[in-house]
Scaffold this active site. Structure first.
Site, mmCIF file in Angstrom:
data_model
loop_
_atom_site.group_PDB
_atom_site.id
_atom_site.type_symbol
_atom_site.label_atom_id
_atom_site.label_comp_id
_atom_site.label_asym_id
_atom_site.label_seq_id
_atom_site.Cartn_x
_atom_site.Cartn_y
_atom_site.Cartn_z
ATOM 1 N N ASP A 1 -2.020 -12.624 5.166
ATOM 2 C CA ASP A 1 -3.362 -12.071 5.378
ATOM 3 C C ASP A 1 -3.519 -11.883 6.878
ATOM 4 O O ASP A 1 -3.578 -12.866 7.633
ATOM 5 C CB ASP A 1 -4.404 -13.054 4.825
ATOM 6 C CG ASP A 1 -5.826 -12.555 5.027
ATOM 7 O OD1 ASP A 1 -6.034 -11.605 5.808
ATOM 8 O OD2 ASP A 1 -6.729 -13.129 4.394
ATOM 9 N N TYR B 1 -15.818 2.637 8.445
ATOM 10 C CA TYR B 1 -14.355 2.683 8.427
ATOM 11 C C TYR B 1 -13.861 3.297 9.744
ATOM 12 O O TYR B 1 -13.046 2.701 10.457
ATOM 13 C CB TYR B 1 -13.892 3.516 7.234
ATOM 14 C CG TYR B 1 -12.422 3.844 7.185
ATOM 15 C CD1 TYR B 1 -11.472 2.905 6.805
ATOM 16 C CD2 TYR B 1 -11.969 5.135 7.502
ATOM 17 C CE1 TYR B 1 -10.126 3.225 6.748
ATOM 18 C CE2 TYR B 1 -10.629 5.464 7.437
ATOM 19 C CZ TYR B 1 -9.713 4.508 7.064
ATOM 20 O OH TYR B 1 -8.384 4.836 7.008
ATOM 21 N N GLY C 1 0.823 -1.209 0.000
ATOM 22 C CA GLY C 1 0.000 0.000 0.000
ATOM 23 C C GLY C 1 0.859 1.262 0.000
ATOM 24 O O GLY C 1 2.093 1.195 -0.062
ATOM 25 N N TRP D 1 -5.137 12.196 5.278
ATOM 26 C CA TRP D 1 -4.915 12.603 3.886
ATOM 27 C C TRP D 1 -3.438 12.476 3.493
ATOM 28 O O TRP D 1 -2.765 13.455 3.195
ATOM 29 C CB TRP D 1 -5.419 14.030 3.658
ATOM 30 C CG TRP D 1 -6.919 14.128 3.558
ATOM 31 C CD1 TRP D 1 -7.834 13.138 3.655
ATOM 32 C CD2 TRP D 1 -7.673 15.341 3.307
ATOM 33 N NE1 TRP D 1 -9.110 13.650 3.483
ATOM 34 C CE2 TRP D 1 -9.037 14.990 3.265
ATOM 35 C CE3 TRP D 1 -7.311 16.681 3.118
ATOM 36 C CZ2 TRP D 1 -10.041 15.928 3.042
ATOM 37 C CZ3 TRP D 1 -8.321 17.619 2.908
ATOM 38 C CH2 TRP D 1 -9.668 17.246 2.861
HETATM 39 N N1 LIG Z 1 -3.737 7.086 2.977
HETATM 40 C C1 LIG Z 1 -4.346 7.941 3.796
HETATM 41 O O1 LIG Z 1 -4.727 9.042 3.393
HETATM 42 C C2 LIG Z 1 -4.569 7.576 5.254
HETATM 43 C C3 LIG Z 1 -5.189 8.530 6.074
HETATM 44 C C4 LIG Z 1 -5.408 8.204 7.412
HETATM 45 C C5 LIG Z 1 -5.009 6.987 7.903
HETATM 46 N N2 LIG Z 1 -4.417 6.088 7.095
HETATM 47 C C6 LIG Z 1 -4.058 4.781 7.663
HETATM 48 O O2 LIG Z 1 -2.781 4.372 7.227
HETATM 49 C C7 LIG Z 1 -2.732 2.956 7.093
HETATM 50 C C8 LIG Z 1 -2.220 2.564 5.724
HETATM 51 O O3 LIG Z 1 -3.018 3.200 4.739
HETATM 52 P P1 LIG Z 1 -2.611 3.255 3.189
HETATM 53 O O4 LIG Z 1 -3.132 4.521 2.658
HETATM 54 O O5 LIG Z 1 -1.164 2.913 3.003
HETATM 55 O O6 LIG Z 1 -3.529 2.081 2.634
HETATM 56 P P2 LIG Z 1 -3.518 1.378 1.207
HETATM 57 O O7 LIG Z 1 -2.660 2.123 0.247
HETATM 58 O O8 LIG Z 1 -4.955 1.134 0.861
HETATM 59 O O9 LIG Z 1 -2.811 -0.005 1.510
HETATM 60 C C9 LIG Z 1 -3.407 -0.931 2.345
HETATM 61 C C10 LIG Z 1 -2.799 -2.283 2.053
HETATM 62 O O10 LIG Z 1 -3.413 -3.229 2.951
HETATM 63 C C11 LIG Z 1 -3.534 -4.434 2.239
HETATM 64 N N3 LIG Z 1 -4.506 -5.311 2.873
HETATM 65 C C12 LIG Z 1 -5.855 -5.259 2.818
HETATM 66 N N4 LIG Z 1 -6.383 -6.279 3.506
HETATM 67 C C13 LIG Z 1 -5.337 -6.989 4.020
HETATM 68 C C14 LIG Z 1 -5.241 -8.164 4.808
HETATM 69 N N5 LIG Z 1 -6.326 -8.818 5.212
HETATM 70 N N6 LIG Z 1 -4.006 -8.612 5.147
HETATM 71 C C15 LIG Z 1 -2.904 -7.968 4.734
HETATM 72 N N7 LIG Z 1 -2.936 -6.857 3.969
HETATM 73 C C16 LIG Z 1 -4.147 -6.382 3.614
HETATM 74 C C17 LIG Z 1 -3.952 -4.007 0.855
HETATM 75 O O11 LIG Z 1 -3.694 -5.026 -0.071
HETATM 76 P P3 LIG Z 1 -4.772 -5.357 -1.232
HETATM 77 O O12 LIG Z 1 -5.031 -4.069 -1.925
HETATM 78 O O13 LIG Z 1 -4.071 -6.396 -2.040
HETATM 79 O O14 LIG Z 1 -5.979 -5.885 -0.500
HETATM 80 C C18 LIG Z 1 -3.068 -2.778 0.625
HETATM 81 O O15 LIG Z 1 -1.843 -3.093 0.002
HETATM 82 C C19 LIG Z 1 -4.151 2.472 7.419
HETATM 83 O O16 LIG Z 1 -4.211 2.068 8.752
HETATM 84 C C20 LIG Z 1 -5.025 3.706 7.226
HETATM 85 O O17 LIG Z 1 -6.174 3.667 8.047
HETATM 86 C C21 LIG Z 1 -4.183 6.352 5.775
#
Ligand SMILES: NC(=O)c1ccc[n+]([C@@H]2O[C@H](COP(=O)([O-])OP(=O)(O)OC[C@H]3O[C@@H](n4cnc5c(N)ncnc54)[C@H](OP(=O)(O)O)[C@@H]3O)[C@@H](O)[C@H]2O)c1
Length: 284
Positions: free
Chosen positions: A35, A125, A10, A150
């Protein structure tokens, strides 16, 4: 130090894996590799690898969490709990990410949210992320909960990640002007998370760049940093409104964050969002 990263394909996971690999032994596990909803697999993996630190970057995103509540519970609550329990069993530490969607976002222009504000999520969420935080805290005392907001950086197809590239290429973008939050450059997030971990002070942190903006203001500043004229910027940005979006999950309106723990620990303020964006668009 040996660091195990889950959800490593991610946005945050991939940047973290690359950055940490410069100084540490990194085991970057994608969804396909591990997973996190499979409790037995998590236990075996962690017991075998014996990392000093696990950083959980796996998540089920906002609209998907509304559409699939069972999966949201599994990925955003049960998986983090399995990881935290496995971390506790080997005496390691865990960083678990959470979100500004913990909060309700009203009224607009209220003071930034701190850890002293009561979570009041508006969507599934947010509710599962808040429950995931609690599950991690309860399972493992050696935990850092990092709420961020964000986040942007290279490699993801989201508005904040691509708007500068699109404007540079002369593409029209649609930018929402009626929700506000803190933005977070992924490189700044990672540096601060490692600084927090270095303090050894477990707890809940808010890690964002300083300031607050809408998507529209973010696009406007990106255009200026690219050297575009105001007329050109106005011709490329089409303003749109959150209230007109047909979303699966409702978004909170006003969710800037402030980190009281970082202030107490004497960590320097995070730089202003415009300075971080300037670096991202290449003019830093
Ligand atoms: N990006 C933002 O703006 C933002 C803002 C606030 C908080 N956060 C927090 O930051 C963290 C990371 O966010 P991100 O933006 O990097 O998310 P992301 O880009 O959507 O990446 C999430 C990753 O988790 C994987 N995943 C989903 N289900 C899974 C499972 N059961 N086991 C293992 N991996 C799994 C996904 O793989 P698949 O796609 O293959 O399922 C994806 O590669 C999260 O906790 C999120 O709540 C992010």
């Amino acid at each position: 130090m040996k660091i195990l990263i889950t959800g490593a394909a991610g946005l945050i996971g991939s940047h973290l894996a690359r950055r940490m690999a410069r100084e540490h032994e990194v085991l970057a596990l994608t969804h396909g590799d591990l997973d996190i909803t499979d409790g037995a697999a998590v236990r075996h993996c962690v017991a075998d690898a014996k990392p000093a630190l696990i950083v959980n970057c796996a998540v089920l995103q906002v609209d998907e969490s509304e559409q699939e509540p069972g999966k949201a519970q599994a990925v955003n609550v049960d998986g983090p709990r399995f990881l935290a329990e496995a971390v506790r069993d080997i005496g390691a530490e865990i960083v678990h990410f959470s979100t500004q969607y913990a909060f309700g976002g009203e009224p607009v222009a209220r003071p930034p949210y701190t850890i002293h504000d009561e979570p009041r999520p508006l969507n599934n969420y947010g509710r599962t992320k808040v429950a995931g935080e609690a599950a991690v805290r309860a399972a493992c005392a050696r935990s850092f909960i990092v709420r961020t907001s964000w986040v942007y950086g290279s490699g993801k197809n989201s508005f904040l990640c691509t708007v500068a590239k699109d404007l540079k290429a002369g593409k029209t973008v649609r930018a929402i002007d009626d929700i506000w939050s803190s933005t977070t450059y992924v490189a700044d997030l990672i540096e601060r998370v490692m600084a927090i971990r270095g303090t050894g002070r477990y707890g809940t942190y808010h890690v964002v760049n300083d300031g607050v903006c809408t998507y529209y203001e973010f696009a406007l500043v990106a255009g200026r940093l690219l050297g575009l004229t105001r007329d050109r910027i106005d011709s490329l940005i089409e303003i749109t409104h959150e209230r007109d979006m047909k979303r699966v999950a409702v978004r909170p309106r006003y969710t800037p964050l402030r980190c009281v723990l970082s202030e107490q620990l004497g960590l320097p303020p995070m730089r202003d969002w415009r300075a971080a964006l300037a670096e991202y668009v290449g003019y830093g």
